[in-house]
Design an enzyme around this catalytic site. Structure first.
Site, PDB file in Angstrom:
ATOM      1  N   TYR A 293      -0.907   4.543   4.233  1.00 47.92           N
ATOM      2  CA  TYR A 293      -0.605   3.280   4.910  1.00 47.92           C
ATOM      3  C   TYR A 293      -1.420   2.173   4.266  1.00 47.92           C
ATOM      4  CZ  TYR A 293      -0.260  -0.231   8.649  1.00 47.92           C
ATOM      5  OH  TYR A 293      -0.035  -1.383   9.369  1.00 47.92           O
TER       6      TYR A 293
ATOM      7  N   ASP B  50      -7.148   1.487  -2.063  1.00 48.85           N
ATOM      8  CA  ASP B  50      -7.165   0.890  -0.732  1.00 48.85           C
ATOM      9  C   ASP B  50      -8.280   1.577   0.050  1.00 48.85           C
ATOM     10  OD1 ASP B  50      -6.864   0.106   1.851  1.00 48.85           O
ATOM     11  OD2 ASP B  50      -4.685   0.391   1.940  1.00 48.85           O
TER      12      ASP B  50
ATOM     13  N   LYS C 215     -11.642  -3.436   7.921  1.00 49.71           N
ATOM     14  CA  LYS C 215     -12.330  -2.642   8.937  1.00 49.71           C
ATOM     15  C   LYS C 215     -13.853  -2.847   8.895  1.00 49.71           C
ATOM     16  CE  LYS C 215      -8.277  -0.072   9.854  1.00 49.71           C
ATOM     17  NZ  LYS C 215      -7.225   0.567   9.085  1.00 49.71           N
TER      18      LYS C 215
END
Ligand SMILES: *Cc1c(COP(=O)(O)O)cnc(C)c1O
Length: 440
Positions: A147, A242, A270
């Protein structure tokens, strides 16, 4: 078990559905993967979260990863209060952006230049724009089940037969956009090689979660990431890591530190925002020199580099230390072993994938190393387990295919209480005793 019919959460959720689509601002919060009513949260502190009905839980969602120091640590609250007093946003440069940028580069040396944005989605979307501009090519390779946020190019899954041109995974994504996303298999370098062969000279970027975290935790197999680096070098492809989850989570320098590899571009999010909305992309100076206003690749943000968000990031990254990772790793190993033991004793097939302080218990008898093996997990067993844990004061992620996150606020007592709850919950996960079942 007796459950009150209308909790305050249930009333708020009913009201929420009249104003927010599905009652939430991000889909997984709605508990669709496990059934039931999402908990509305009133407050949280340390490793614990409290809902509007006054029930407190040991939290393993931890806002989906940012809160490596736990909920609302005092130092962070103080830093935010003092920055807020000086103004919340200026739309002009501040020194805080430089401080966080320099800190990121020190921890992650491949990030020679960095651009701050407001989410991981913006980071990945912008990184592939840079890769396309740098190479003059349009196609990208992503891995099934990885994702990278919700930008159009990433909402693509392989159709049956796989390894063909992508088809959109969501209505509203143009077929022409999806067609430029090629799908490879995680932990399978060969699958990337094949795509390079059939799309020779047309691939701008390979983007990968170096530790997959969005089909549940799936660590990279030995040689997988190095294989991607070699292919990218050979084919003139931009390699994008990522590290929105793995960055500052698996080591101060993310998976690049552990693997000894350098990505050309890295996406962050995050933890870098310490619980405030921040993302970042960065990497080789020559690539980042393409980004406006240094270069022609346009990318902007009214609130990018926001002082509150930057100071939360600075506070969070300053708090990282070798000791912190040793503590987290020990807790992670202990929790993983405890869950595995609980399952074995209950006769429930379980595979626990753990990587430092992130883990996923897959209700499956097959080892999980890719999307195909992850989806074999028994989501109904997970749902029963989830609700049994909630009833015992533990809040795991409301989906089989998400990571559990530990923080420095989690103590051995929390892990012990969680394992104790799991020993009882596994028996409920094994199957419905009263003939009822969770509707998902
Ligand atoms: C969460 C996540 C994103 C998206 O970040 P948002 O801030 O939710 O937009 C991108 N990549 C990975 C690996 C993620 O886990």
């Amino acid at each position: 078990m007796f459950r009150r019919r209308t909790t305050k959460s249930a009333r708020l959720f009913a009201r929420a559905q009249q104003i927010l689509p599905g009652g939430v601002d991000s889909p997984v919060r709605a508990f669709k993967g496990v059934g039931g009513t999402p908990l509305f949260i009133k407050s949280a502190r340390g490793s614990h979260i409290t809902d509007v009905d006054g029930r407190t839980y040991i939290d393993y969602v931890m806002s989906w990863g940012p809160l490596i120091h736990g909920h609302a640590p005092r130092g962070l609250r103080r830093a935010l209060a003092s920055v807020a007093a000086a103004g919340t946003s200026f739309g002009a440069p501040t020194e805080l952006e430089l401080q966080l940028g320099e800190l990121v580069r020190r921890l992650m040396p491949s990030v020679e230049r960095v651009r701050f944005v407001n989410s991981g989605t913006e980071a990945t979307m912008s990184a592939i724009r840079v890769a396309r501009a740098a190479t003059g090519r349009e196609r990208i390779v992503k891995f099934q089940g990885c994702y990278h946020g919700h930008a159009d190019s990433f909402l693509v899954q392989a159709g049956s037969g796989a390894l063909t041109l992508g088809v959109p995974d969501s209505p509203g994504v143009a077929a022409a956009v999806a067609a430029d996303t090629l799908m490879a298999t995680f932990n399978d370098v060969e699958s990337v090689d094949r795509l390079c062969h059939t799309n020779s000279g047309r691939i701008a970027a390979i983007i990968v979660e170096p530790v997959a975290g969005n089909i549940g935790v799936v660590p990279p197999a030995a040689g997988f990431l190095k294989g991607l680096r070699d292919i990218a070098d050979r084919e003139g492809i931009v390699l994008i890591f990522d590290e929105v989850i793995s960055g500052f989570r698996v080591a101060p320098g993310g998976m690049q530190e552990i693997s000894g590899l350098r990505a050309d571009l890295t996406c962050l999010g995050k933890i870098i925002g310490g619980g405030l909305p921040v993302g970042a992309y960065g990497g080789r100076a020559d690539l980042m020199a393409l980004v406006a206003p240094a270069g022609p690749v346009y990318q902007a943000g009214t609130l990018s580099g926001n002082p509150l968000a930057m100071s939360a990031g600075i506070w969070s990254l300053h708090g990282l230390s070798g000791k912190l990772y040793r503590h987290l790793e020990r807790l992670g190993a202990r929790l993983a072993a405890g869950l595995a033991d609980a399952a074995r004793d209950a006769g429930v097939p379980l595979q626990v994938n753990v990587f430092g302080s992130i883990l996923t218990p897959f209700f499956s008898s097959q080892p999980v190393h890719s999307y195909d093996s992850a989806i074999l997990a028994d989501t109904r067993a997970y749902a029963r387990f989830f609700h049994a844990m909630l009833a015992r004061g533990v809040y795991p992620p409301p989906s089989q295919f998400e990571a559990w996150f530990l923080s420095t606020a989690h103590r051995d007592e929390d892990v012990d209480a969680t394992i104790k709850a799991a020993r009882a919950a596994m028996k409920e996960a094994a199957g419905p005793v009263d003939g009822s079942d969770v509707k998902t």
